[in-house]
Motif scaffolding. Structure first.
Motif, short mmCIF file in Angstrom:
data_model
loop_
_atom_site.label_atom_id
_atom_site.label_comp_id
_atom_site.label_asym_id
_atom_site.label_seq_id
_atom_site.Cartn_x
_atom_site.Cartn_y
_atom_site.Cartn_z
N LEU A 12 1.54 -0.18 18.03
CA LEU A 12 0.38 -1.01 17.67
C LEU A 12 0.47 -2.35 18.39
O LEU A 12 1.55 -2.93 18.53
N MET A 13 -0.68 -2.85 18.84
CA MET A 13 -0.76 -4.19 19.43
C MET A 13 -2.21 -4.67 19.42
O MET A 13 -3.15 -3.88 19.35
N TRP A 14 -2.37 -5.99 19.47
CA TRP A 14 -3.69 -6.57 19.68
C TRP A 14 -4.04 -6.46 21.16
O TRP A 14 -3.22 -6.79 22.02
N GLU A 15 -5.24 -6.01 21.45
CA GLU A 15 -5.68 -5.92 22.84
C GLU A 15 -7.09 -6.50 22.95
O GLU A 15 -7.84 -6.55 21.97
N TYR A 16 -7.45 -6.92 24.15
CA TYR A 16 -8.74 -7.55 24.40
C TYR A 16 -9.72 -6.53 24.98
O TYR A 16 -9.36 -5.71 25.82
N ILE A 68 0.85 -1.18 0.00
CA ILE A 68 0.00 0.00 0.00
C ILE A 68 0.89 1.24 0.00
O ILE A 68 1.81 1.35 0.83
N ASP A 69 0.63 2.15 -0.92
CA ASP A 69 1.49 3.32 -1.06
C ASP A 69 1.66 4.07 0.26
O ASP A 69 2.76 4.49 0.61
N GLY A 70 0.58 4.24 1.00
CA GLY A 70 0.65 5.02 2.23
C GLY A 70 1.45 4.36 3.33
O GLY A 70 1.81 5.01 4.32
N LEU A 71 1.74 3.07 3.19
CA LEU A 71 2.52 2.35 4.20
C LEU A 71 3.94 2.05 3.74
O LEU A 71 4.72 1.48 4.51
N LYS A 72 4.29 2.45 2.52
CA LYS A 72 5.62 2.13 2.00
C LYS A 72 6.70 2.69 2.92
O LYS A 72 6.78 3.89 3.15
N ASP A 73 7.48 1.76 3.49
CA ASP A 73 8.61 2.08 4.37
C ASP A 73 8.19 2.79 5.66
O ASP A 73 9.05 3.31 6.39
N ALA A 74 6.90 2.83 5.98
CA ALA A 74 6.46 3.43 7.24
C ALA A 74 6.95 2.57 8.40
O ALA A 74 6.77 1.35 8.41
N LYS A 75 7.57 3.18 9.37
CA LYS A 75 8.09 2.45 10.52
C LYS A 75 6.98 2.29 11.55
O LYS A 75 6.54 3.26 12.15
N ILE A 76 6.52 1.05 11.72
CA ILE A 76 5.44 0.74 12.67
C ILE A 76 5.99 -0.24 13.70
O ILE A 76 6.39 -1.36 13.37
N LYS A 77 6.02 0.18 14.95
CA LYS A 77 6.57 -0.66 16.02
C LYS A 77 5.43 -1.46 16.66
O LYS A 77 4.49 -0.90 17.21
N ARG A 135 -1.84 3.87 18.34
CA ARG A 135 -1.81 5.28 18.76
C ARG A 135 -2.51 6.13 17.71
O ARG A 135 -2.27 6.00 16.52
N GLU A 136 -3.39 7.01 18.17
CA GLU A 136 -4.21 7.81 17.25
C GLU A 136 -3.38 8.64 16.28
O GLU A 136 -3.74 8.71 15.09
N PRO A 137 -2.27 9.25 16.69
CA PRO A 137 -1.47 10.00 15.70
C PRO A 137 -0.91 9.11 14.60
O PRO A 137 -0.80 9.54 13.45
N VAL A 138 -0.57 7.86 14.93
CA VAL A 138 -0.07 6.93 13.93
C VAL A 138 -1.17 6.55 12.95
O VAL A 138 -0.96 6.49 11.73
N LEU A 139 -2.37 6.30 13.46
CA LEU A 139 -3.49 5.97 12.59
C LEU A 139 -3.86 7.15 11.70
O LEU A 139 -4.19 6.96 10.52
N ARG A 140 -3.79 8.35 12.25
CA ARG A 140 -4.10 9.53 11.45
C ARG A 140 -3.10 9.67 10.29
O ARG A 140 -3.48 10.04 9.17
N GLU A 141 -1.85 9.34 10.54
CA GLU A 141 -0.82 9.42 9.49
C GLU A 141 -0.92 8.26 8.51
O GLU A 141 -0.62 8.41 7.33
N HIS A 142 -1.39 7.10 9.04
CA HIS A 142 -1.46 5.90 8.19
C HIS A 142 -2.84 5.25 8.32
O HIS A 142 -2.99 4.16 8.90
N ILE A 171 -7.01 -4.73 16.97
CA ILE A 171 -5.78 -3.94 16.86
C ILE A 171 -6.00 -2.59 17.55
O ILE A 171 -6.98 -1.89 17.28
N THR A 172 -5.11 -2.25 18.46
CA THR A 172 -5.10 -0.92 19.05
C THR A 172 -3.86 -0.20 18.55
O THR A 172 -2.78 -0.79 18.44
#
Length: 323
Positions: free
Chosen positions: A99-103, A40-49, A268-275, A265-266
């Motif tokens: 990002l992480m899976w949460e219950y 996906i273009d918007g995720l190309k090389d995006a660093k997601i921890k 951080r809101e700033p990360v989701l806004r960017e991606h 998937i949970t």
């Protein structure tokens, strides 16, 4: 909630790899090719921890996230296998991870401080999603997975047949001397644990369930103890692979006492806004993760001894998400 950690053998292997100067298994990402999850273009090389807690199911889910993000073109950084729910959560809210899976049950009760779970899974998800975004700027991606990693009670096939056990209401059918329980200390003390469950089903700890009938033990021992008949009722979790390996029979929670623990998937809101493309990636995966699927994946690790990253990879391949 506490869950079963990886076998000690895997931990020993990881230590050995580290001693040899190699990457431990927890950080290894095998080579994959995109399948239905495409770059996906918007995720190309995006660093997601990506992080996860330390028990088997969480590590497998974490590896699924890492591999899916890699297939989508992101630079997925594997920080899975963190000790404890609170530590993993703080790494997200503090910005060390993204990002992480949460219950849902964990988010609602442990992180947001609510005391009463919401019985309807969809309503519970929407409530925790709204509250966590407002209070902590943590976004929950829809849809949540249908799997429910909640507490439950299991019995051996012999005891199921002997006492006619199908649901938790049937606990009262068992004569008091044989109305025995194996439980973790945490389950014994939690609001959503043993004594609350007994009250809900018309039993009382100390009288209709004498204190001597409750044996507290580590979770790893409970499964074998229930299977061998050391106790009639064993506290387990719905998605544990040892349920099917030992042919334990899970009793239906017919009065809906236990909270829903559906993972989502949970992020951080700033990360989701960017991606915002992250939603697209995981919307394909979550619906496939049923209780039985997760039980099978956990069994491949806990019973068969396979490495979580290869279990995650093989499942993603079987679904066509990657090649």
């Amino acid at each position: 909630m506490r869950r079963t950690p990886l076998p000690l053998a895997l931990a020993a292997c990881a230590a050995l790899l580290a001693a040899c100067g190699l990457k431990p298994a927890s950080a290894f990402i095998p080579s994959i090719e995109p399948g239905t999850i495409k770059p996906i273009d918007g995720l190309k090389d995006a660093k997601i921890k990506v992080t996860s807690k330390e028990f088997t199911e969480q590590i497998v889910l974490g590896k699924i996230a890492v591999l899916a993000l890699t297939a989508a073109g992101a630079n997925a950084v594997d920080h899975t296998n963190v000790q404890g729910s609170v530590t993993a959560r703080k790494s997200i809210t503090g910005g060390d991870n993204d990002l992480m899976w949460e219950y849902t049950g964990t988010g609602w009760i442990t992180y947001l401080g609510e005391t009463d779970p919401i019985p309807d899974p969809a309503e519970q998800f929407e409530a925790v999603r709204k509250a966590d975004l407002q209070k902590n700027r943590i976004a929950w991606l829809a849809p949540p997975a249908p799997l429910n990693n909640t507490y439950t009670i299991a019995v051996s096939p012999a005891n199921q047949k002997k006492y006619g056990l199908a649901k938790l209401s049937d606990m009262s059918k068992v004569p008091v001397p044989q109305r025995t329980f194996c439980a973790e200390p945490e389950f014994f003390s939690r609001n959503d644990g043993l004594r609350g469950m007994l009250d809900k089903y018309g039993l009382k700890y100390g009288s209709t369930v004498p204190s001597r009938n409750v044996m507290q033990m580590a979770s790893g021992v409970i499964y074998n103890a229930a299977s061998a008949g050391r106790c009639t009722f064993g506290e387990v979790t719905e998605t544990d692979g040892r349920i099917q390996a030992l042919d334990l029979k899970v009793l239906a929670d017919d009065k809906k006492f236990f909270p829903n623990y559906n993972p989502a998937i949970t992020v951080r809101e700033p990360v989701l806004r960017e991606h915002p493309e992250l939603t697209e990636v995981f919307a394909k995966i979550s619906p496939k993760l049923t209780t039985q699927v997760m039980r099978d994946l956990n069994s491949k690790v806990d019973v068969d001894g396979n490495d979580p990253v290869f279990v995650a990879r093989d499942w993603l391949k079987s679904q066509g998400f990657i090649k």
